[in-house]
Design a protein around this motif. Structure first.
Motif, PDB file in Angstrom:
ATOM      1  N   CYS A   1     -18.473  82.795  88.836  1.00  0.00           N
ATOM      2  CA  CYS A   1     -17.205  82.896  88.647  1.00  0.00           C
ATOM      3  C   CYS A   1     -16.743  82.584  87.002  1.00  0.00           C
ATOM      4  O   CYS A   1     -17.125  81.494  86.671  1.00  0.00           O
TER       5      CYS A   1
ATOM      6  N   GLY B   1     -11.326  81.351  87.741  1.00  0.00           N
ATOM      7  CA  GLY B   1     -10.991  82.602  88.259  1.00  0.00           C
ATOM      8  C   GLY B   1     -11.391  83.745  88.003  1.00  0.00           C
ATOM      9  O   GLY B   1     -11.779  83.928  86.740  1.00  0.00           O
ATOM     10  N   ARG B   2     -11.453  84.944  88.927  1.00  0.00           N
ATOM     11  CA  ARG B   2     -12.052  86.052  88.488  1.00  0.00           C
ATOM     12  C   ARG B   2     -11.350  86.959  87.477  1.00  0.00           C
ATOM     13  O   ARG B   2     -11.683  87.375  86.714  1.00  0.00           O
TER      14      ARG B   2
ATOM     15  N   TYR C   1     -15.591  79.663  94.813  1.00  0.00           N
ATOM     16  CA  TYR C   1     -15.497  80.481  93.836  1.00  0.00           C
ATOM     17  C   TYR C   1     -16.852  81.095  93.393  1.00  0.00           C
ATOM     18  O   TYR C   1     -17.050  82.364  92.944  1.00  0.00           O
TER      19      TYR C   1
ATOM     20  N   GLY D   1      -8.905  81.363  96.461  1.00  0.00           N
ATOM     21  CA  GLY D   1      -9.618  82.229  95.573  1.00  0.00           C
ATOM     22  C   GLY D   1      -8.540  82.555  94.264  1.00  0.00           C
ATOM     23  O   GLY D   1      -9.215  83.345  93.399  1.00  0.00           O
TER      24      GLY D   1
END
Length: 249
Positions: free
Chosen positions: A185, A226-227, A181, A158
């Motif tokens: 995301c 990615g977040r 994801y 993650g």
């Protein structure tokens, strides 16, 4: 005499480090990756320097040039794009120089992923959201990936993933990361980071492939997923917190 592996930075000529520019200006021979290194940087070389474009040379031919310069008593600059520490093919050159008894040093440069993050105006590590960055690529026509380093495996973490050399395979990237994801995301593609022709593409993971192909981006780009790319409302870092104990020397 010494071979200097110099990171030229991501593209903009003025993003080379001061040390890199000074070293370049002191070397009578410069081998540079002509397809990636901005030609403006060659102006830093001495006026009578021998310049060798390595874009069409093999590893053996490059090594021969480095050894020749050393034997002729010249310091030589080996100018690479980005930073020599990642995806630079410097390791095999250093191995050859070790075997030949030729000394060398490494001068770091600004890596492409750092320039891309700057263009996106994003910190890649955000408190409570994400503190890990994975730099990787996909295996296609290049060298195979080691066991356990495929995207499906890395994606289980993650963590923010940064892919080099993968823009032409963006569909595959999306397919392998979606299960880990999620479609919503945040994702981004930055091509030619820091250059005048820079291209920035933002979106979610389920739409980034279509946007990338629509923009015609095929190479010289990094993909980020990615977040942390969309983090808002996160907790402030403890670094500058008023609650942090500070000692005055």
């Amino acid at each position: 005499m010494t071979v200097y592996f110099i990171g030229a930075g991501p593209g903009a000529a003025d993003l080379i480090t001061v040390r890199g520019a000074r070293t370049l200006g002191a070397c009578r021979v410069c081998l540079y990756a002509g397809s990636l290194v901005p030609r403006e940087l060659l102006a830093e070389c001495p006026p009578d320097a021998r310049l060798v474009d390595t874009a069409q040379l093999t590893l053996d031919e490059i090594t021969a040039e480095l050894v020749r310069a050393h034997e002729e008593g010249h310091d030589v600059a080996r100018l690479h794009s980005g930073d020599p520490s990642v995806f630079s093919a410097v390791a095999e050159q250093m191995r050859r120089l070790d075997a030949a008894g030729v000394p060398y040093e490494v001068v770091p440069g600004v890596p492409a992923f750092a320039a891309a993050a700057a263009s996106l105006k994003r910190e890649l590590t955000v408190p409570t959201v994400g503190q890990t960055v994975i730099l990787t690529r996909v295996a296609q026509r290049a060298t195979a990936m080691p066991d356990g380093e495929d995207l499906a495996t890395l994606g289980r973490s993650g963590a923010l993933i940064v892919l080099h050399l993968a823009a032409g395979y963006v569909d595959r990237v999306v397919d392998e990361l979606l299960p880990h994801y999620g479609a919503d995301c945040p994702a981004a593609v930055v091509a030619y980071a820091s250059r005048p022709d820079e291209v920035i593409i933002r979106g979610t993971l389920d739409e980034i492939a279509a946007k990338t192909k629509e923009a015609g981006v095929l190479r010289t780009a990094v993909i980020m997923v990615g977040r942390t790319l969309g983090a808002e409302g996160f907790r402030d870092s403890h670094l500058y917190s008023a609650e942090r104990e500070r000692h005055v020397c």
